[in-house]
Design an enzyme around this catalytic site. Structure first.
Site, short mmCIF file in Angstrom:
data_model
loop_
_atom_site.label_atom_id
_atom_site.label_comp_id
_atom_site.label_asym_id
_atom_site.label_seq_id
_atom_site.Cartn_x
_atom_site.Cartn_y
_atom_site.Cartn_z
N CYS A 52 0.85 -1.19 0.00
CA CYS A 52 0.00 0.00 0.00
C CYS A 52 0.89 1.24 0.00
O CYS A 52 2.08 1.19 0.34
CB CYS A 52 -0.96 0.00 1.19
SG CYS A 52 -0.25 0.52 2.76
N ASP A 165 31.93 30.99 20.11
CA ASP A 165 31.40 32.35 20.13
C ASP A 165 32.05 33.14 19.00
O ASP A 165 33.28 33.15 18.86
CB ASP A 165 31.70 33.02 21.48
CG ASP A 165 31.05 34.39 21.60
OD1 ASP A 165 29.91 34.44 22.10
OD2 ASP A 165 31.67 35.39 21.18
N ILE A 166 31.22 33.78 18.16
CA ILE A 166 31.76 34.55 17.03
C ILE A 166 32.52 35.75 17.57
O ILE A 166 32.01 36.52 18.39
CB ILE A 166 30.63 35.01 16.10
CG1 ILE A 166 29.87 33.80 15.55
CG2 ILE A 166 31.19 35.85 14.94
CD1 ILE A 166 28.65 34.17 14.71
N HIS A 178 21.93 44.48 11.16
CA HIS A 178 21.49 43.23 11.78
C HIS A 178 21.01 42.20 10.76
O HIS A 178 21.08 40.99 11.03
CB HIS A 178 20.38 43.52 12.79
CG HIS A 178 20.88 44.19 14.03
ND1 HIS A 178 21.37 43.49 15.10
CD2 HIS A 178 20.99 45.50 14.37
CE1 HIS A 178 21.76 44.33 16.05
NE2 HIS A 178 21.53 45.56 15.63
N TRP A 195 29.80 20.45 8.44
CA TRP A 195 31.13 20.08 8.92
C TRP A 195 31.13 19.13 10.11
O TRP A 195 32.13 18.47 10.36
CB TRP A 195 31.90 21.35 9.31
CG TRP A 195 32.22 22.24 8.15
CD1 TRP A 195 32.37 21.88 6.85
CD2 TRP A 195 32.40 23.66 8.19
NE1 TRP A 195 32.65 22.98 6.07
CE2 TRP A 195 32.66 24.09 6.87
CE3 TRP A 195 32.38 24.62 9.22
CZ2 TRP A 195 32.92 25.42 6.55
CZ3 TRP A 195 32.62 25.93 8.90
CH2 TRP A 195 32.89 26.35 7.58
N ARG A 197 30.55 15.86 12.30
CA ARG A 197 30.60 14.44 11.95
C ARG A 197 29.55 13.66 12.72
O ARG A 197 28.74 14.23 13.44
CB ARG A 197 32.01 13.91 12.21
CG ARG A 197 33.06 14.61 11.32
CD ARG A 197 34.47 14.22 11.68
NE ARG A 197 35.43 14.86 10.76
CZ ARG A 197 36.75 14.82 10.91
NH1 ARG A 197 37.28 14.17 11.94
NH2 ARG A 197 37.54 15.42 10.04
N GLU A 200 29.03 14.26 16.44
CA GLU A 200 29.04 15.69 16.78
C GLU A 200 27.68 16.28 16.43
O GLU A 200 27.19 16.09 15.31
CB GLU A 200 30.14 16.42 16.01
CG GLU A 200 31.54 15.86 16.26
CD GLU A 200 32.57 16.35 15.27
OE1 GLU A 200 33.75 16.00 15.42
OE2 GLU A 200 32.20 17.09 14.32
N GLU A 208 25.22 34.88 19.51
CA GLU A 208 26.23 34.40 18.58
C GLU A 208 26.97 33.19 19.11
O GLU A 208 28.06 32.86 18.67
CB GLU A 208 27.23 35.52 18.24
CG GLU A 208 28.04 36.03 19.41
CD GLU A 208 27.40 37.21 20.13
OE1 GLU A 208 28.15 38.02 20.68
OE2 GLU A 208 26.15 37.31 20.13
#
Length: 308
Positions: A52, A165-166, A178, A195, A197, A200, A208
């Site tokens: 089905c 943290d950026i 923004h 990126w 794996r 992860e 951020e």
């Protein structure tokens, strides 16, 4: 391992269609009963639950984790039983030997199937509600709710928290606006998904800040994973309407101890990351359970004490 919103929406649509398809299947059974037709393969074949439309979709699903397997296995079992009892009931009606208990059994099977589908839908909607709207990554609440189980499931490997943290993200917002800042956050999230794996999992933890949960054997392997991600981020330019932006991140990583809370382990990762900010940014720092901080070397991937 965790589904994104598009995949969740596609599964929810398929589940809704499964109910609609089996309403049609039920009406088809009525017609077959009236006409004494026992030739329809999606009703009468031994493998009718496979052939089905919903059965074909169900068998094509790739399962992500034990929870998915549990829900889908329940649906599959209920679906198979519903088809089996439907076939038996139709044959009994056509042969004029049906009994009330057969109708009750078929009714119970129909209700069990719809209940199993509904349980899976609720589970998926719960996941979807915990996905960050801007980036599409699972959010802080999902990590909070799943952390204790992830720590148990990691054994015999170790569980690590990598906090990213950026660097100077306020400068990005102040310089480009923004909206471009949002582009940067979305692009970083997309890159992290590409990126990371198998062992992860990336989360947006707020602002951020991003978290990667890593399962691996040793501190060195975890440090190498953190270093790899930091370097990939630094090497990748992010396109926007008027050009490209390069960003770097500072990261703190730590191993979660047995029965340790998320807040305790995250606090160490945060302190390691803060030390990286204070000593130059664009680096990955490791903090052990004794609060000793090391800089992950960019040449050989081995951490060495910050004072070295």
């Amino acid at each position: 391992m965790i589904k994104d919103t598009k995949e969740i929406d596609a599964i929810l649509i398929a589940l809704n269609k499964s109910i609609d398809a089996h309403y049609k299947w039920l009406v088809k059974m009525f017609r077959c009963a009236v006409s004494s037709d026992v030739t329809q393969p999606d009703i009468m074949a031994d493998n009718s639950h496979f052939i089905c439309q919903f059965g074909q979709w169900l068998n094509s699903q790739s399962l992500h984790n034990e929870d998915d397997c549990s829900y889908v296995n329940k649906i599959n079992a209920a679906h198979e039983k519903m088809h089996l009892l439907g076939k038996e009931l139709l044959l009994a009606i056509v042969d004029n030997r049906s009994h009330l208990w057969q109708f009750d059994s078929f009714q119970d099977a129909l209700l069990a199937f719809t209940s199993a589908v509904m349980d899976y839908k609720i589970y998926l909607l719960s996941i979807r509600s915990n996905i960050d709207v801007l980036t599409g990554l699972p959010g802080r609440r999902m990590l909070d709710e799943s952390f204790d189980q992830q720590l148990l499931d990691a054994e015999p490997l170790n569980l690590y928290i990598l906090l990213l943290d950026i660097d100077r993200f306020k400068h990005v917002n102040d310089t480009y606006g923004h909206l471009v800042g949002d582009v940067v956050l979305r692009a970083l999230a997309s890159n992290l998904l590409a990126w990371t794996r198998y062992d992860e999992v990336a989360y947006r933890y707020g602002g951020e800040e991003f978290i990667i949960i890593i399962r691996t054997k040793t501190d060195e392997q975890a440090s190498l994973a953190g270093l790899r991600l930091c370097q990939l981020i630094g090497q990748k330019k992010i396109p926007y309407a008027d050009g490209e932006i390069g960003i770097t991140v500072t990261a703190g990583i730590t191993r979660v101890q047995h029965e340790e809370t998320l807040d305790t382990a995250l606090g160490r990762a945060d302190r390691a990351m803060y030390q990286g900010k204070q000593t130059g940014r664009n680096r990955c720092m490791f903090m052990d359970e004794r609060e000793q901080i090391s800089l992950v070397d960019s040449n050989d991937g081995i951490s060495y004490p910050l004072s070295a």
